[in-house]
Design an enzyme around this catalytic site. Structure first.
Site, PDB file in Angstrom:
ATOM      1  N   ILE A  86     -16.445  -7.724 -14.824  1.00  0.00           N
ATOM      2  CA  ILE A  86     -16.569  -9.005 -13.185  1.00  0.00           C
ATOM      3  C   ILE A  86     -15.260 -10.430 -13.618  1.00  0.00           C
ATOM      4  CG2 ILE A  86     -18.015 -11.044 -13.501  1.00  0.00           C
ATOM      5  CD1 ILE A  86     -19.593  -8.693 -13.658  1.00  0.00           C
ATOM      6  N   HIS A  87     -14.518  -9.853 -12.395  1.00  0.00           N
ATOM      7  CA  HIS A  87     -13.643 -11.465 -12.469  1.00  0.00           C
ATOM      8  C   HIS A  87     -13.783 -12.247 -10.831  1.00  0.00           C
ATOM      9  CE1 HIS A  87     -12.512  -8.690  -8.981  1.00  0.00           C
ATOM     10  NE2 HIS A  87     -11.518  -9.296  -8.992  1.00  0.00           N
ATOM     11  N   ARG A  88     -14.934 -12.195 -10.284  1.00  0.00           N
ATOM     12  CA  ARG A  88     -14.716 -13.446  -9.404  1.00  0.00           C
ATOM     13  C   ARG A  88     -15.004 -14.660 -10.130  1.00  0.00           C
ATOM     14  NH1 ARG A  88     -13.112 -11.253  -5.057  1.00  0.00           N
ATOM     15  NH2 ARG A  88     -13.244  -9.900  -4.883  1.00  0.00           N
TER      16      ARG A  88
ATOM     17  N   ARG B 166      -9.213 -13.293 -16.546  1.00  0.00           N
ATOM     18  CA  ARG B 166     -10.150 -14.539 -15.804  1.00  0.00           C
ATOM     19  C   ARG B 166     -11.615 -15.059 -16.647  1.00  0.00           C
ATOM     20  NH1 ARG B 166     -10.197 -17.819 -11.388  1.00  0.00           N
ATOM     21  NH2 ARG B 166      -9.415 -16.212 -10.509  1.00  0.00           N
TER      22      ARG B 166
END
Ligand code: UD1
Length: 361
Positions: free
Chosen positions: A202-204, A235
């Site tokens: 998960i990084h968006r 992030r």
């Protein structure tokens, strides 16, 4: 032929590996690293594992707002490109480094070649979508990976310079096949051999930066009926800390990993849960079912073929997606992304453009 390749973020290091090798066999390639990704685990690891030559220039941009990142990159790139006067500037994908490199070159009348052209999620809220559209419209050669990418370009009136060559990640997988190391995988994840697990990333910003949604995603991961291995993007780490959230107990958070380790995790996992563009396609290439925690995707053929599905993270949507993903895999697996040899085909296309055409750019 002299090519300047501009990279800056993790997916670009992965894609440049086979193409840099193909280019350097016959031509001069200079590598510019913008420094968008700077942690060793987000950058240096890929240079080491693929034997990518050290960058000729590093712009050390680091983090910043989109304007700050893109503008500073352009200011630092301009004198380098003016001095080097390459025949081509080569950019990959859709990051801010891609945008800055292409814009800077186009304004200096240096022809731009875009690898992974024609991708569209049709979601203009994604910064990457703006980058894709702009870069495609200012490129001279557009290396489209799929039929759908070619059709997307056609719809925007772009037909000149489009070459459907396949997806360069097919070559990356070819190059790492056989390097998969099960014992190191087990040490890395803390799992036992043969134990089923999900691989998640998960990084968006759309998933990390809103605490309620991030909490929902963590709840979703805790609903998977086996352990989840999650290489934690910087992030995500910052967002979890800022929101005061912990990873659920069954989620094994690990440091970001190199590509060979990622390929090993993909190969061993039962299902992929991600918001990454690259990983949902890699899951397809590895024949693993995927759940993409987004409402759009640029890799539509992975969804149309039944190997991937888009899902919201709320319990009912996610449970339905999980049931589908854990059901028997689709019977067919079309070669949407082409056959190995993509890098060599790109190299040949760059060579084939007559100088007379380049001079008119
Ligand atoms: C970028 C790309 C995205 C790609 C992703 C892969 C853009 C607009 N987005 O997103 O398309 O899927 O890379 O990871 O270019 N950070 C570190 N260390 C690092 C790198 C980043 O701590 O080595 C931090 C930054 O300070 C920032 C955050 O991680 O706070 C995100 O980095 P950023 O460059 O903004 O973009 P990504 O989300 O990684």
């Amino acid at each position: 032929m002299k090519v300047v390749t501009i990279v800056g973020a993790r997916p670009e290091f992965i894609m440049t590996a086979p193409l840099s090798r193909a280019l350097r066999a016959r031509h001069t390639e200079l590598l510019i690293h913008t420094g968008q990704h700077y942690d060793d685990k987000m950058s240096a690891v890929f240079f080491e594992e693929f034997g990518i030559p050290q960058p000729d220039y590093n712009l050390h941009i680091g983090s910043g707002t989109h304007a700050d990142q893109t503008g500073t990159m352009m200011m630092r790139l301009e004198p380098l490109l003016m001095g080097e006067q390459p025949d081509w500037v080569l950019v990959y994908g859709d990051t801010n480094s891609t945008l800055a490199g292409a814009l800077c070159a186009a304004k200096l009348n240096i022809p731009v070649a875009h690898v992974e052209a024609g991708l569209r999620s049709f979601d203009r809220k994604m910064p990457e979508e703006t980058n894709r559209v702009v870069v495609d419209h200012i490129s001279t050669l557009l290396f489209a990976p799929t039929d759908i990418a070619v059709a997307n370009l056609q719809r925007e009136g772009i037909t000149a310079g489009v070459r459907q060559v396949g997806d360069v990640r097919v070559d990356v997988f070819r190059d790492v096949a056989g390097r998969v190391n099960i014992p190191s995988l087990l040490t890395m994840t803390g799992l036992t051999e043969g134990e089923p697990f999900a691989l998640a990333t998960i990084h968006r910003p759309s998933n990390t930066d809103e605490p309620c949604r991030l909490r929902q995603i963590m709840d979703a991961l805790s609903r998977v009926p086996f352990p989840v291995v999650l290489p934690v993007h910087p992030r995500l780490r910052k967002a979890l800390d800022a929101a005061g959230l912990e990873l659920p107990a069954q989620v094994h958070g690990i440091e970001p990993v190199g590509f060979t380790q990622m390929a090993a995790l993909l190969n061993a996992c039962r299902v992929v849960i991600t918001d990454s563009g690259g990983l949902q396609k890699e899951a397809y290439l590895m024949r693993r079912p995927a759940i993409t925690l987004r409402d759009t995707t640029e890799w539509v053929e992975t969804v149309q073929s039944g190997w991937n599905r888009l899902s919201e993270p709320d319990a009912s949507a996610f449970d339905a997606a999980l049931d589908q993903a854990l059901a028997p895999a689709p019977a067919t697996h079309p070669a949407f992304y082409g056959e190995p040899g993509v890098s060599e085909r790109i190299c040949a296309e760059l060579e084939a453009i007559p100088q007379a055409i380049l001079e008119r750019v």
